[in-house]
Design a protein around this motif. Structure first.
Motif, short mmCIF file in Angstrom:
data_model
loop_
_atom_site.label_atom_id
_atom_site.label_comp_id
_atom_site.label_asym_id
_atom_site.label_seq_id
_atom_site.Cartn_x
_atom_site.Cartn_y
_atom_site.Cartn_z
N ALA A 76 0.83 -1.20 0.00
CA ALA A 76 0.00 0.00 0.00
C ALA A 76 0.87 1.26 0.00
O ALA A 76 0.60 2.21 -0.74
N ASP A 77 1.90 1.25 0.79
CA ASP A 77 2.80 2.41 0.86
C ASP A 77 3.51 2.63 -0.48
O ASP A 77 3.90 3.75 -0.80
N ALA A 78 3.69 1.54 -1.24
CA ALA A 78 4.38 1.65 -2.53
C ALA A 78 3.44 2.03 -3.66
O ALA A 78 3.89 2.23 -4.80
N GLY A 79 2.15 2.12 -3.38
CA GLY A 79 1.21 2.58 -4.39
C GLY A 79 0.17 1.59 -4.84
O GLY A 79 -0.58 1.86 -5.79
N ALA A 80 0.06 0.43 -4.18
CA ALA A 80 -0.99 -0.53 -4.55
C ALA A 80 -2.36 0.09 -4.34
O ALA A 80 -2.61 0.75 -3.33
#
Length: 322
Positions: free
Chosen positions: A180-184
């Motif tokens: 999520a933090d990476a953009g998922a």
């Protein structure tokens, strides 16, 4: 029955599961694949891949093991043939992508960027990472983050990116947070569990690749648990739930745990019409319980009794009025 997966809206919440129906052609002889919310394709890699040695499948109690090894034609052939076929048959398409290196995922995403037929990407990070001694990407938060970040930067901003996670970890929420933090934009939960069968006649592993992925009803409780945990930790991100779904009531469990859509996989080997049957059964199950819409049911099992009643009251009133 509209399914809302972040920026992606589907007419209904039932999809195929990656790897169980190729790119939809096999199922199309039994029903129109455009009836589904979307077809999730078999994971595609940058270059053609022959896969693992045979035998590749073995039955297990309430499930099966597969050891296909991501066999496929490569992204260029996939776009020219499989994706073109899906376009011709008006099917909404979620493309599952895979790779052996972080850059492989990004390159495949780049080649699919802007393609009007691609509704979303499902990033199969349950693959061995050649850069890290074969460790599965999804078993490491940093490796997962790198892949998802690379795909998110390479993909069309209009194409949601769903991280497909393995249950073979101590803390699936830790991996989900990293993605999520990476953009998922959401998650596909779950991939198969790693398993093994030994043939007691030959006294050797039953699969040519020794181990394989366990799927089918046997893994459903694990899958529902993973959906529950990730939805509780990250309720703002949509989940596509999968793992042993054979009926509408099976699918309903995933929805109540927090899934906004579901994928039907192993069931098609015994019943090729399973996806449309599950859709009909889920529709009926929601109506019988007083839900006016699918969205009203998503994650309701996380609420206490009074809160569940409040969620149901408007739905029940609307159903009575109609």
């Amino acid at each position: 029955m509209t399914a809302r997966l972040g920026s992606l809206t589907l007419p209904n919440p039932v999809l195929t599961a990656s790897g169980c129906a190729a790119a939809g052609r096999e199922l199309h002889q039994f029903f129109d694949v455009a009836q589904l919310g979307a077809v999730v394709t078999k994971s595609i890699m940058r270059e053609p891949r022959s896969g693992r040695p045979t035998p590749r499948m073995a039955e297990t109690p309430s499930g099966m093991l597969n050891s296909i090894g991501l066999q496929g034609p490569g992204i260029e052939s996939f776009i020219a043939n499989d994706l073109a076929w899906l376009v011709a048959h008006d099917a909404r398409t979620v493309v599952s992508i895979a790779g052996s290196h972080t850059d492989d995922f990004a390159e495949v995403a780049r080649m699919l960027a802007g393609h009007p037929a691609v509704a979303a990407l499902e990033v199969n990070i349950s693959c061995p990472n050649v850069e890290s001694r074969g460790q599965v990407f999804a078993c490491d938060a940093i490796a997962s983050s790198r892949v998802i970040g690379g795909v998110r930067r390479a993909a069309d901003p209009a194409q949601p990116v769903f991280a497909k996670l393995t249950p073979d970890v101590t803390d699936i929420v830790l991996i989900a947070r990293a993605c999520a933090d990476a953009g998922a934009d959401g998650f596909s939960l779950i991939n198969t569990l790693l398993g093994m069968v030994i043939d007691t006649d030959t006294l050797a592993p039953a699969l040519g690749g020794v181990t394989g992925g366990l799927s089918g009803p046997a893994i459903r409780p694990v899958a529902v648990r993973c959906v529950w945990q990730v939805h509780r930790a990250l309720p703002h991100l949509p989940i596509i739930g999968m793992g042993g779904i054979r009926s509408g009531l099976d699918a309903l469990q995933f929805v109540l745990a927090g899934a906004a859509a579901v994928s039907v996989g192993t069931a098609v080997f015994g019943d090729p019409t399973a996806p449309v049957r599950v859709l009909d059964e889920l529709t009926a199950a929601l109506a019988e319980r007083g839900f006016a819409s699918l969205a009203d049911a998503v994650g309701i099992a996380h609420l206490d009794g009074p809160a569940r009643a409040l969620r149901l009251e408007p739905a029940a009133a609307e159903a009575a009025a109609s």
